[in-house]
Design a protein around this motif. Structure first.
Motif, mmCIF file in Angstrom:
data_model
loop_
_atom_site.group_PDB
_atom_site.id
_atom_site.type_symbol
_atom_site.label_atom_id
_atom_site.label_comp_id
_atom_site.label_asym_id
_atom_site.label_seq_id
_atom_site.Cartn_x
_atom_site.Cartn_y
_atom_site.Cartn_z
ATOM 1 N N ALA A 319 0.847 -1.191 0.000
ATOM 2 C CA ALA A 319 0.000 0.000 0.000
ATOM 3 C C ALA A 319 0.874 1.230 0.000
ATOM 4 C CB ALA A 319 -0.931 0.014 1.219
ATOM 5 N N GLY A 320 0.392 2.278 -0.657
ATOM 6 C CA GLY A 320 1.107 3.541 -0.711
ATOM 7 C C GLY A 320 0.167 4.696 -0.462
ATOM 8 N N LEU A 321 0.724 5.868 -0.201
ATOM 9 C CA LEU A 321 -0.085 7.067 -0.061
ATOM 10 C C LEU A 321 -0.822 7.340 -1.361
ATOM 11 C CD1 LEU A 321 2.491 9.363 1.771
ATOM 12 C CD2 LEU A 321 0.709 7.951 2.797
ATOM 13 N N LEU A 322 -1.993 7.963 -1.263
ATOM 14 C CA LEU A 322 -2.779 8.241 -2.454
ATOM 15 C C LEU A 322 -1.940 8.988 -3.486
ATOM 16 C CD1 LEU A 322 -6.317 9.245 -1.117
ATOM 17 C CD2 LEU A 322 -5.539 7.048 -2.019
ATOM 18 N N GLY A 323 -1.994 8.501 -4.698
ATOM 19 C CA GLY A 323 -1.285 9.132 -5.799
ATOM 20 C C GLY A 323 0.072 8.553 -6.093
ATOM 21 N N THR A 324 0.652 7.797 -5.161
ATOM 22 C CA THR A 324 1.961 7.201 -5.451
ATOM 23 C C THR A 324 1.778 6.047 -6.432
ATOM 24 O OG1 THR A 324 1.799 5.896 -3.417
ATOM 25 C CG2 THR A 324 3.117 7.893 -3.345
ATOM 26 N N ALA A 325 2.607 6.033 -7.460
ATOM 27 C CA ALA A 325 2.413 5.108 -8.568
ATOM 28 C C ALA A 325 2.861 3.692 -8.264
ATOM 29 C CB ALA A 325 3.148 5.630 -9.799
ATOM 30 N N PRO A 327 3.346 0.942 -4.750
ATOM 31 C CA PRO A 327 3.096 0.862 -3.294
ATOM 32 C C PRO A 327 4.382 1.038 -2.502
ATOM 33 C CG PRO A 327 2.895 -1.300 -4.326
ATOM 34 C CD PRO A 327 3.017 -0.315 -5.436
ATOM 35 N N LEU A 328 4.238 1.425 -1.231
ATOM 36 C CA LEU A 328 5.384 1.840 -0.417
ATOM 37 C C LEU A 328 5.686 0.907 0.751
ATOM 38 C CD1 LEU A 328 4.524 5.656 -0.173
ATOM 39 C CD2 LEU A 328 5.792 4.456 -1.973
ATOM 40 N N ILE A 329 4.681 0.266 1.321
ATOM 41 C CA ILE A 329 4.878 -0.699 2.415
ATOM 42 C C ILE A 329 4.474 -2.052 1.852
ATOM 43 C CG2 ILE A 329 4.094 -1.419 4.705
ATOM 44 C CD1 ILE A 329 3.808 1.506 5.439
ATOM 45 N N ASN A 332 7.139 -9.007 -1.376
ATOM 46 C CA ASN A 332 7.143 -9.790 -2.606
ATOM 47 C C ASN A 332 7.390 -11.253 -2.259
ATOM 48 O OD1 ASN A 332 9.974 -10.094 -2.282
ATOM 49 N ND2 ASN A 332 10.418 -8.337 -3.606
ATOM 50 N N GLU A 333 7.804 -12.040 -3.189
ATOM 51 C CA GLU A 333 7.977 -13.478 -2.956
ATOM 52 C C GLU A 333 9.024 -13.775 -1.897
ATOM 53 O OE1 GLU A 333 6.963 -17.449 -3.650
ATOM 54 O OE2 GLU A 333 6.100 -15.692 -4.640
ATOM 55 N N ASN A 334 10.009 -12.886 -1.738
ATOM 56 C CA ASN A 334 11.174 -13.193 -0.915
ATOM 57 C C ASN A 334 11.369 -12.303 0.305
ATOM 58 O OD1 ASN A 334 12.246 -13.499 -4.112
ATOM 59 N ND2 ASN A 334 12.439 -15.298 -2.795
ATOM 60 N N LEU A 335 10.801 -11.131 0.295
ATOM 61 C CA LEU A 335 11.085 -10.198 1.393
ATOM 62 C C LEU A 335 9.950 -9.192 1.539
ATOM 63 C CD1 LEU A 335 12.014 -7.316 -0.128
ATOM 64 C CD2 LEU A 335 14.071 -8.654 -0.574
ATOM 65 N N GLY A 336 9.948 -8.510 2.695
ATOM 66 C CA GLY A 336 8.946 -7.489 2.943
ATOM 67 C C GLY A 336 9.482 -6.458 3.921
ATOM 68 N N TRP A 337 8.815 -5.315 3.972
ATOM 69 C CA TRP A 337 9.254 -4.269 4.893
ATOM 70 C C TRP A 337 8.070 -3.383 5.267
ATOM 71 C CZ3 TRP A 337 9.892 -4.036 -0.324
ATOM 72 C CH2 TRP A 337 9.334 -2.929 -0.972
ATOM 73 N N SER A 338 8.256 -2.657 6.353
ATOM 74 C CA SER A 338 7.315 -1.607 6.733
ATOM 75 C C SER A 338 8.111 -0.381 7.133
ATOM 76 C CB SER A 338 6.405 -2.063 7.874
ATOM 77 O OG SER A 338 5.335 -1.145 8.059
ATOM 78 N N HIS A 339 7.410 0.728 7.242
ATOM 79 C CA HIS A 339 8.046 2.004 7.570
ATOM 80 C C HIS A 339 7.497 2.572 8.871
ATOM 81 C CE1 HIS A 339 10.108 2.123 3.809
ATOM 82 N NE2 HIS A 339 9.036 2.334 3.075
ATOM 83 N N ASP A 437 12.126 5.539 -7.712
ATOM 84 C CA ASP A 437 13.176 4.548 -7.947
ATOM 85 C C ASP A 437 13.478 3.753 -6.681
ATOM 86 O OD1 ASP A 437 13.502 5.298 -10.592
ATOM 87 O OD2 ASP A 437 15.078 6.741 -10.136
ATOM 88 N N THR A 438 13.522 4.440 -5.542
ATOM 89 C CA THR A 438 13.839 3.753 -4.296
ATOM 90 C C THR A 438 12.846 2.640 -4.027
ATOM 91 O OG1 THR A 438 14.911 5.682 -3.309
ATOM 92 C CG2 THR A 438 14.024 4.038 -1.793
ATOM 93 N N TRP A 439 11.554 2.949 -4.063
ATOM 94 C CA TRP A 439 10.559 1.933 -3.717
ATOM 95 C C TRP A 439 10.420 0.868 -4.806
ATOM 96 C CZ3 TRP A 439 9.598 6.713 -1.258
ATOM 97 C CH2 TRP A 439 9.466 6.618 0.130
ATOM 98 N N LEU A 440 10.617 1.227 -6.044
ATOM 99 C CA LEU A 440 10.586 0.213 -7.099
ATOM 100 C C LEU A 440 11.729 -0.770 -6.921
ATOM 101 C CD1 LEU A 440 9.457 -0.911 -9.755
ATOM 102 C CD2 LEU A 440 10.977 0.678 -10.972
ATOM 103 N N GLN A 441 12.930 -0.258 -6.636
ATOM 104 C CA GLN A 441 14.075 -1.144 -6.445
ATOM 105 C C GLN A 441 13.915 -2.010 -5.198
ATOM 106 O OE1 GLN A 441 17.291 1.688 -6.455
ATOM 107 N NE2 GLN A 441 16.892 2.270 -8.578
ATOM 108 N N MET A 442 13.348 -1.438 -4.141
ATOM 109 C CA MET A 442 13.062 -2.246 -2.961
ATOM 110 C C MET A 442 12.084 -3.369 -3.318
ATOM 111 S SD MET A 442 12.632 0.978 -0.335
ATOM 112 C CE MET A 442 12.054 0.099 1.117
ATOM 113 N N SER A 443 11.065 -3.042 -4.105
ATOM 114 C CA SER A 443 10.043 -4.021 -4.476
ATOM 115 C C SER A 443 10.593 -5.106 -5.380
ATOM 116 C CB SER A 443 8.873 -3.318 -5.179
ATOM 117 O OG SER A 443 8.262 -2.380 -4.336
#
Length: 904
Positions: A319-325, A327-329, A332-339, A437-443
């Motif tokens: 899920a991401g803040l409204l408008g973010t293209a 998701p931010l938290i 995926n298949e191998n890892l996950g994170w929260s903020h 880029d940061t969140w896409l690369q994390m994802s």
């Protein structure tokens, strides 16, 4: 509106909610003439076809862009309205995401773009206390839109694919929708229109500066002018009989008042809990994650759940803040994170030494430097046929915009020129070129090393920590925010000034890092990350048992391995912890304990002492409270001692507390909807917490940060002058004032009630806006205030008259002080509007990720949507749902008529 206590009806829907939703979608096309390709709102570069920069590539990356320029995405909706978007390329996936968010939250997205374009006053009028004028000018001065125009050509192909795709999807929804079919908040409004990718990037620039520049956009920039110059804007074309005529000169007074209201420049009004659990403490030896952001239930900071899949390239659920293209938290298949929001600092304030006799020149290292200026114009609707055009000049140093330090410190620092000084600031999140880029690369990361590489390459999550777990059993924490990189010499000077000057230390404790602008010593160390602290110098911790953060310092990520020696710009070390952190660490350290006073609470890790996904979601839902563990039994004992003898109330009068004491004797110590006595303890602790500094006998010990400070003084214990009993008596008076029964179930006096349904201004052509109303059912709401009650499952009251970050009116309570937000209206209780939002428990298994959770306030802000409050009912009943990730599970759980394919 009184809260319902059982079986609330969700909206007015009956039967097949997805069919109802699709019927409404079909009506949206009524009478629409699709936007011509030559629309002035969108250039050919942004109409969904390949952009000029794409076509110039020698080899098109088909993971990012469609080879033929045709965008196409399949949107599959499952329970809760969650869109699972699949496309052959990233731009098309973002296209589907933008369309889905438009379906669910079009008014919120449209208003966010109005804000980013500095057009609130143009469409909504001056706003209460001229806030729209102040915001519009301030965002122009901060180069929100013009900076996006400058940055856009420098974006990576990945960011461009995401932003262009999302904007195209949103635009498709807007073009296909009859304005008369839009939700009430924006129905038939001219400001709901197609957007450009630059508009979207401008919105991201505001999001990026929530913890920095946005704090100055309410007035501090507006009133920053040199001596002899008025801070008031001037009309370029005079108003003619409109409502604006005669009072625009008061704008600066309102701006100055706004600027002085901020007391803590590190407080964003946001909070969260996050745990990364490693192989030592999980049921299957792999990693597990607890994600529990505490965000507003309204406005632009709502979180929106989505799965985005590009086969072979990306598969992320979050899920991401409204408008973010993207998701931010996520996981995926191998890892996950929260903020979680960090204790770090995202800007520095500079004191400039002015040249004698010239307030527009400052001296640095003996060199004269100009303070430059730029003049901006905005339009303001004043009720007359033609808008008023206002003009105002803003000023800049080499660091950034000038600010009125006098205003933000309420006179603590001098005004421009008064002491031969002026003030400016540099913002660590002024640039957003790498944001997506940061969140896409994390994802896209599949290993811990790949995840860490995102931050080694100067990736930033703006104003948050990242707490991580993976399928290899790693638990990892990092303060991944943007933090100014200051030299050792500068840090030493800051430390010296804090010790030598109480006034300077007070500024620092309030979040203002004041540096000397007359020496290059205090410039940021540019280095590899353009002035931000690089990866190797950030606080971080890798464990196989656990890491956690609940908005306290990185220092106590895991007390078995304290983190020390980092820049004070990241926050304090050896500092007292908040109650959520103390409770969270206690549950991790004692996974088979239900706590001191709550024998009915679920064990944090269940009977086996090992955490799994279900255990972690139930940790959030166990509704334990740290302060109940610490003080309830002591309070009960003192209640028994005093009996029916009246307690003296500070300031005069006395009263008995025995009736409430009887309720507390049987309270289960939890904040469940059926708990009896939780609200009595709340009004007690809201008053007693003010005495912690003087009454607790065991001081904070950095060697034992969880259990200290503690232990109330025994002075006057059980007597009429007992400090604890007096705090209870004061709290009971507040309950009596509004006729709240002591023996009420918590769910009868604490609830979530959506509201709104009104335009942000200009309703019927007036400047007053619409009148908000309660929308749909209210829901008994479990959890408690994280700071006041000390609950891990933190929720809270919001008394602001507008939905967060917007100009949409909301129904807001007037509250009683020292009650945790108790409404001053008789019988109304606590109207919760922030806290636990997108939340889940996740574990990695041999069959992939398994997760359970909800978005507490639901996916949509549209009252007519079946996804407006369906998950709110589930949260109220603790009926979390599986977070579907695998394609076969998504396919098996599609809502009726829940699949659609869209194209440009």
């Amino acid at each position: 509106m009184s809260p319902v206590t059982a079986n609330p009806v969700v909206n007015n829907y009956k039967g097949d909610t997805m069919q109802t939703w699709n019927n409404r979608a079909a009506r949206m096309a009524r009478g629409i003439t699709l936007v011509l390709l030559g629309s002035t709102l969108l250039t050919a570069c942004f109409d969904g076809s390949s952009s000029s920069s794409e076509s110039s590539q020698s080899e098109l990356d088909t993971n990012l862009f469609p080879a033929d320029g045709q965008l196409e995405a399949t949107i599959r909706r499952t329970e809760g309205g969650v869109p699972h978007i699949k496309a052959d390329n990233l731009k098309s996936a973002a296209f589907g995401h933008g369309y889905a968010q438009g379906q669910d939250n079009v008014c919120m997205l449209a208003e966010a773009v109005v804000k980013a374009r500095s057009e609130r006053a143009k469409y909504f009028g001056p706003g209460p206390d001229d806030i729209n004028i102040i915001n519009d000018f301030s965002f122009k001065a901060q180069k929100i839109l013009s900076g996006a125009e400058t940055e856009f050509p420098a974006l990576s192909d990945e960011s461009r694919a995401l932003i262009e795709g999302f904007a195209a999807g949103y635009n498709k929804y807007v073009a296909e929708t009859d304005p008369a079919d839009l939700p009430a908040e924006c129905r038939s409004q001219p400001w709901v229109k197609e957007i450009s990718p630059i508009d979207l990037l401008a919105h991201y620039r505001i999001v990026g500066q929530y913890a920095s520049g946005a704090l100055f956009a309410t007035g501090a920039l507006f009133v920053a002018v040199p001596p002899g110059e008025s801070p008031n804007p001037l009309p370029v074309i005079s108003a003619t009989g409109g409502e604006l005529e005669g009072f625009f000169k008061q704008v600066a007074l309102n701006a100055r008042s706004n600027a002085s209201e901020i007391e803590d420049f590190q407080d964003m009004g946001l909070a969260s809990n996050a745990w990364g659990v490693g192989s030592d403490l999980t049921e299957n030896g792999k990693g597990a994650l607890l994600a529990n952001p505490h965000f507003p239930y309204t406005g632009h900071r709502r979180l929106y759940q989505v799965q985005m899949t590009v086969p072979g390239y990306l598969n992320a659920m979050g899920a991401g803040l409204l408008g973010t293209a993207v998701p931010l938290i996520n996981f995926n298949e191998n890892l996950g994170w929260s903020h979680t929001v960090t204790t770090s600092r995202r800007f520095t304030l500079y004191e400039l030494t002015l040249k004698d006799g010239d307030d527009l020149v400052y001296v640095k290292e003996g060199e004269e430097k100009p303070i430059t200026s730029e003049t901006f114009q905005i339009e303001v609707f004043d009720g007359s046929p033609n808008p008023v055009v206002l003009e105002k000049t803003f000023y800049y140093s080499e660091y950034g915009p000038m600010v009125s330090a006098n205003a933000i410190t309420d006179g603590g620092l001098p005004s421009w020129g008064a002491s031969g000084t002026a003030y400016t600031y540099r913002d660590a999140n002024a640039s957003t070129t790498r944001l997506l880029d940061t969140w896409l690369q994390m994802s896209r990361a599949s290993t811990l090393a790949e995840f860490q590489d995102v931050f080694r390459s100067c990736g930033s999550t703006l104003w948050t920590n990242s707490t991580y777990a993976d399928d290899q059993g790693n638990a990892f924490y990092i303060d991944s925010s943007s933090v100014p990189n200051l030299s050792d010499a500068t840090l030493a000077v800051i430390q010296f000034k804090r010790q030598a000057s109480p006034a300077y230390n007070q500024l620092f404790e309030g979040g203002l890092t004041l540096l000397d602008g007359d020496t290059s010593r205090d410039d940021w160390v540019e280095g590899e990350c353009d002035g931000l602290v690089p990866y190797e110098d950030k606080p971080k911790l890798l464990r196989t048992d656990w890491v956690q953060n609940s908005n306290d310092s990185y220092w106590s990520t895991n007390p078995d391995q304290f983190l020390t020696g980092y820049s004070p710009m990241f926050g304090p070390e050896e500092s007292a912890l908040g109650p959520r952190t103390r409770l969270g660490i206690s549950m991790l350290q004692n996974p088979m304990s239900s706590g001191a006073v709550s024998p009915t609470a679920p064990l944090p890790a269940g009977q086996d002492g090992k955490f799994g996904a279900l255990d972690l979601i139930n940790v959030i839902y166990n509704n334990r409270a740290w302060y109940a563990d610490q003080f309830l039994q002591e309070l009960r004992d003192r209640c028994t001692t005093i009996g029916a003898t009246p307690v003296n109330i500070p300031g005069g009068g006395s009263r008995s507390v025995d009736q409430a004491c009887g309720v507390l004797q049987s309270w289960d110590g939890l904040y469940n909807v059926d708990s009896v006595g939780a609200h009595v303890f709340r009004v007690f602790i809201a008053n007693y917490r003010k005495s912690f500094g003087s009454d607790l006998t065991i001081a904070f010990d950095p060697e034992d940060p969880v259990e200290t400070p503690s232990t109330p003084s025994s002075n006057n214990a059980g007597t009429a002058d007992d400090i604890m009993l007096q705090a209870l008596a004061v709290g009971l008076n507040a309950l009596d004032q509004v006729n709240i029964a002591y023996d009420a179930d918590l769910g009868a006096v604490q609830y979530y009630q959506p509201s709104g349904g009104a335009l942000p201004g200009l309703a019927g052509g007036s400047l007053s806006g619409g009148t908000p109303t309660d929308l749909g059912a209210s829901f008994p709401w479990h959890g408690g205030d994280g700071s006041i009650d000390g609950t891990f499952n933190a929720i809270g009251v919001v008394s602001d008259l507008f939905l967060e970050d917007t100009r949409f009116p909301r129904v807001a309570p007037s509250t009683i002080d020292d009650t945790g937000g108790l409404s001053a209206t008789s019988g109304e209780g606590w109207r919760m509007a922030r806290g636990t939002s997108w939340h889940f428990g996740l574990e990695f298994t041999d069959n992939g990720p398994e997760a359970y959770g909800l978005i507490s306030y639901s996916q949509s802000t549209d009252f007519e949507s079946p996804f407006f409050n369906d998950q709110s009912l589930r949260y109220s009943e603790k009926s979390f749902r599986p977070i579907l990730f695998k394609a076969e599970d998504v396919e098996a759980n599609l809502l009726p008529q829940g699949e659609m394919t869209i194209s440009n």
